[in-house]
Design an enzyme around this catalytic site. Sequence first.
Site, PDB file in Angstrom:
ATOM      1  N   ALA A   1      44.577  34.736  45.361  1.00 27.50           N
ATOM      2  CA  ALA A   1      43.257  34.158  45.612  1.00 27.50           C
ATOM      3  C   ALA A   1      42.930  33.139  44.531  1.00 27.50           C
ATOM      4  O   ALA A   1      43.398  33.254  43.387  1.00 27.50           O
ATOM      5  CB  ALA A   1      42.192  35.258  45.626  1.00 27.50           C
TER       6      ALA A   1
ATOM      7  N   VAL B   1      33.961  37.082  48.255  1.00 33.05           N
ATOM      8  CA  VAL B   1      34.215  38.362  47.590  1.00 33.05           C
ATOM      9  C   VAL B   1      35.709  38.541  47.364  1.00 33.05           C
ATOM     10  O   VAL B   1      36.523  38.234  48.247  1.00 33.05           O
ATOM     11  CB  VAL B   1      33.694  39.533  48.446  1.00 33.05           C
ATOM     12  CG1 VAL B   1      33.966  40.870  47.754  1.00 33.05           C
ATOM     13  CG2 VAL B   1      32.217  39.379  48.720  1.00 33.05           C
ATOM     14  N   THR B   2      36.081  39.060  46.209  1.00 41.10           N
ATOM     15  CA  THR B   2      37.475  39.409  45.980  1.00 41.10           C
ATOM     16  C   THR B   2      37.557  40.677  45.138  1.00 41.10           C
ATOM     17  O   THR B   2      36.557  41.163  44.614  1.00 41.10           O
ATOM     18  CB  THR B   2      38.253  38.260  45.312  1.00 41.10           C
ATOM     19  OG1 THR B   2      39.663  38.515  45.435  1.00 41.10           O
ATOM     20  CG2 THR B   2      37.897  38.123  43.843  1.00 41.10           C
TER      21      THR B   2
ATOM     22  N   GLY C   1      33.365  29.836  42.267  1.00 44.36           N
ATOM     23  CA  GLY C   1      33.263  29.528  43.672  1.00 44.36           C
ATOM     24  C   GLY C   1      33.869  30.639  44.516  1.00 44.36           C
ATOM     25  O   GLY C   1      34.517  31.557  44.009  1.00 44.36           O
ATOM     26  N   GLY C   2      33.634  30.571  45.815  1.00 45.75           N
ATOM     27  CA  GLY C   2      34.277  31.505  46.723  1.00 45.75           C
ATOM     28  C   GLY C   2      33.407  32.684  47.118  1.00 45.75           C
ATOM     29  O   GLY C   2      32.234  32.780  46.767  1.00 45.75           O
TER      30      GLY C   2
ATOM     31  N   CYS D   1      37.772  37.343  50.400  1.00 46.42           N
ATOM     32  CA  CYS D   1      37.425  35.927  50.447  1.00 46.42           C
ATOM     33  C   CYS D   1      36.712  35.554  51.754  1.00 46.42           C
ATOM     34  O   CYS D   1      36.713  34.392  52.166  1.00 46.42           O
ATOM     35  CB  CYS D   1      38.657  35.046  50.247  1.00 46.42           C
ATOM     36  SG  CYS D   1      39.466  35.321  48.657  1.00 46.42           S
TER      37      CYS D   1
ATOM     38  N   ALA E   1      43.939  34.938  41.127  1.00 46.12           N
ATOM     39  CA  ALA E   1      44.359  36.338  41.044  1.00 46.12           C
ATOM     40  C   ALA E   1      45.621  36.496  41.878  1.00 46.12           C
ATOM     41  O   ALA E   1      45.594  36.259  43.091  1.00 46.12           O
ATOM     42  CB  ALA E   1      43.258  37.266  41.544  1.00 46.12           C
TER      43      ALA E   1
END
Length: 259
Positions: free
Chosen positions: A159, A79-80, A76-77, A191, A175
């Site tokens: 995150a 960009v990181t 899920g989510g 995010c 993370a």
Amino acid sequence: MRGWWSALGVVEYEAAWGLQRALAEARAAQRIPDTLLLLEHPHVFTLGRSARPEHILWDEAERARRGVQVVLTDRGGDVTYHGPGQIVGYLILDLPGLGLDKVAFVRRIEQMLVETLARFGIPAGTLPGAPGVWVQPDTMSRCAWCPPALRRAPAKIAAIGARVDARGITMHGFALNVCPDLTYFTGIVPCGIADKGVVSMAMFLGEPEDEAARSQQIAAVQEALARSFGEVFGLEVEPVDPVRLWALAKEAVVPSAAH
């Protein structure tokens, strides 16, 4: 109930993803207990299921110059960024066995991170409407290494992005910024949140002076995370050799998945 945790060192993102998928099948078959994988990745931007491509700000040439890979994932989510100095935690859990639903699972991850940071004297918490774990302005104001503008607003230190399949088996996780090169976060909208900063534990504890000190800092935080994992999820946690996990992964029958 018992659980496992393992420190895997530095692992390429795709390889770690494959390991997770194999261990998820092993967990579903009750061949392993609930397990926490702790590792670092080489530089990589990952896009979750709700990611917007325009949230990657560096073009292909800049990413190549910086040695950054881009991977589309099934978590899920948005960009990181993952990279050296950041501890990534992947949780392979059987939620029905723990009596948890998806929301409670994410709350437990948040609690685990908050308790870990507290062990190092860094107060942190959550921010309504914004995923992850955050350091509030009252704490940011004491950050000697932070620029003035960053001290006046909440900043993200960890995150969270997880996946739960139809069986209730989890993958992905969190993370935590221990001592990464934070300039890599300027290559994305972390995010999908453009108006808040990103910090690391080292900004409060001090940057490690050399590779040996960096390794010690990472190892200390991993031990603290493993302890918090056991306490928050109610598990008797023991370390397991990564070699054993890779061997188990080779034995698992993994359904094909679209990357």
